[in-house]
Design an enzyme around this catalytic site. Sequence first.
Site, PDB file in Angstrom:
ATOM      1  N   HIS A 157       0.675  -1.090  -0.074  1.00 56.67           N
ATOM      2  CA  HIS A 157       0.149  -0.047   0.081  1.00 56.67           C
ATOM      3  C   HIS A 157       0.782   1.222   0.008  1.00 56.67           C
ATOM      4  O   HIS A 157       0.285   2.515  -0.097  1.00 56.67           O
ATOM      5  CB  HIS A 157      -1.105   0.045   1.128  1.00 56.67           C
ATOM      6  N   ASP A 364       3.601   9.276  -0.399  1.00 51.39           N
ATOM      7  CA  ASP A 364       2.273   8.371  -0.169  1.00 51.39           C
ATOM      8  C   ASP A 364       2.117   7.359  -1.068  1.00 51.39           C
ATOM      9  O   ASP A 364       2.230   7.657  -2.464  1.00 51.39           O
ATOM     10  CB  ASP A 364       0.994   9.491   0.014  1.00 51.39           C
TER      11      ASP A 364
END
Length: 471
Positions: A157, A364
């Site tokens: 992720h 991110d």
Amino acid sequence: MGQLVIVSNRVGIPEKNVSARAGGLEVAVKATLQDKSGIWFGWSGKVATQTKIATQKVVHDKIAYITLDLSKEDHHEYYNGFTNRVLWPILHYRVDLAEFSRRDLSGYLRVNENFARELHEVLEPDDLIWVHDYHLMPLAKALRRRGHKNRIGFFLHIPCPPPEILTTLPNHERLIPSLCEYDLVGFQTGDDAFNFSRYLTRECGLHSRDFNFVVADRKVRIDVFPVGIETAAFADLARRSVRLPFVQRVITSLVGRALIIGVDRLDYSKGIANRLSAFELFLQTQAQWRGKVTYLQIATKSRTEIPEYAAIEQEIGSAAGRINGAYGEADWTPIRYINRPYSHSTLAGLYRAARVGLVTPLRDGMNLVAKEYIASQNPEDPGVLILSRFAGAAHECKAALLVNPYDPDSVAAAIGQALAMPLAERRDRYDSLFKVLSHNDIQHWAARFLAALEQEPRAASELGEMASLGS
Ligand code: ADP
Ligand code: F6P
């Protein structure tokens, strides 16, 4: 096919009185499992007080939630130590923040072994196993050692940095190549997949054709699966939530000022301190907006036992106070800074009420907040997303105002541009962003990953000349 077995560190056990927990993985897996049956296996979120640790099982809506507590030592070494003080910073390109200890590494390997041992008790030969995130990189290896030949997939992720950074991880040669024990390794963006592929070539002498590698006698496929949200459901939720009494009270309290919103876990990767500096610069250089905007920053506390997190909590709290002191008036507070979590329905209503979504992480994996902000907008009068080019979401959200979060001038300028943007341009940008998010929603993401995982690997002969990793 047998059952779907999802394994992740954090498990979204349905609990009474827990309405909101910040974190993209839990939100994504929860949405994936809707209308499916199977197992979700992982850490219970509790630290055990007794020495003998048993698994707990709760069955809810065709899903069996099987969880383990962590011992005090495991929690310290595996969770607070190796995963969140070594892997998290390095994978987010923050080598300067990594605090390695051999002890934490053994704790990490031990917890992965414990997970494999407990999973061994419940796995059937044809189960499809989907492992999530950096906490569990060596899990497939531990399962293979126990004889499991199931199809096992892994999805990261968070970002995967280039090999020049990955190799700063002490013992990377023990850990990173163990990802080759999975049948499918998924990443958020093409850059992440390419970085991993370069690592395998440079450090392990492996070569691929179309991201298919042969490793000893096995085949491993790498691919890109940008995680999505429940786009249509979120849009619907926002339409209803903007009428919630709490959201209406917030809107009334703005007395006509434009709302800028930031929603993050309180994490150094989110760039909140840089964002506050950019907002300060905006107030300094675009004085016409003073008194006309309110910046609401919701920053839920996260990983509070880790010193780097305690440090940013201090830093951000005092920066918000300082900026309010310098620019505020008796009847206007420029920044509302809040640490508590809110339910998704409240967040959806607040996103919809906000003229600007300010999402500026320094790095991110994806950033679901950016997607939630877009999905929540009123199509007739949408707000504007300002998005860091270093968020995975920037690869899909090209119609956002993309900024460099390290450059406060560019962020301050984008805030002014977003606030002044004409309706026609806001609609155009929204339309094209919403289209992308509707196509690649969370169901599409999960379906694509699971279909790729189930697919038979290509024959080695098709893949041409390959090097092998050895044993
Ligand atoms: P990460 O996984 O690093 O936390 P993401 O932006 O991908 O970052 O995902 C965060 C998820 O957690 C989103 O679904 C968001 O709505 C939720 N979230 C973030 N902050 C809060 C908060 N204050 N209260 C409730 N949920 C939050
Ligand atoms: O989405 C990235 C991620 O690290 C997830 O793995 C994790 O669940 C989430 O952020 C929140 O972190 P934590 O589980 O440590 O609270």
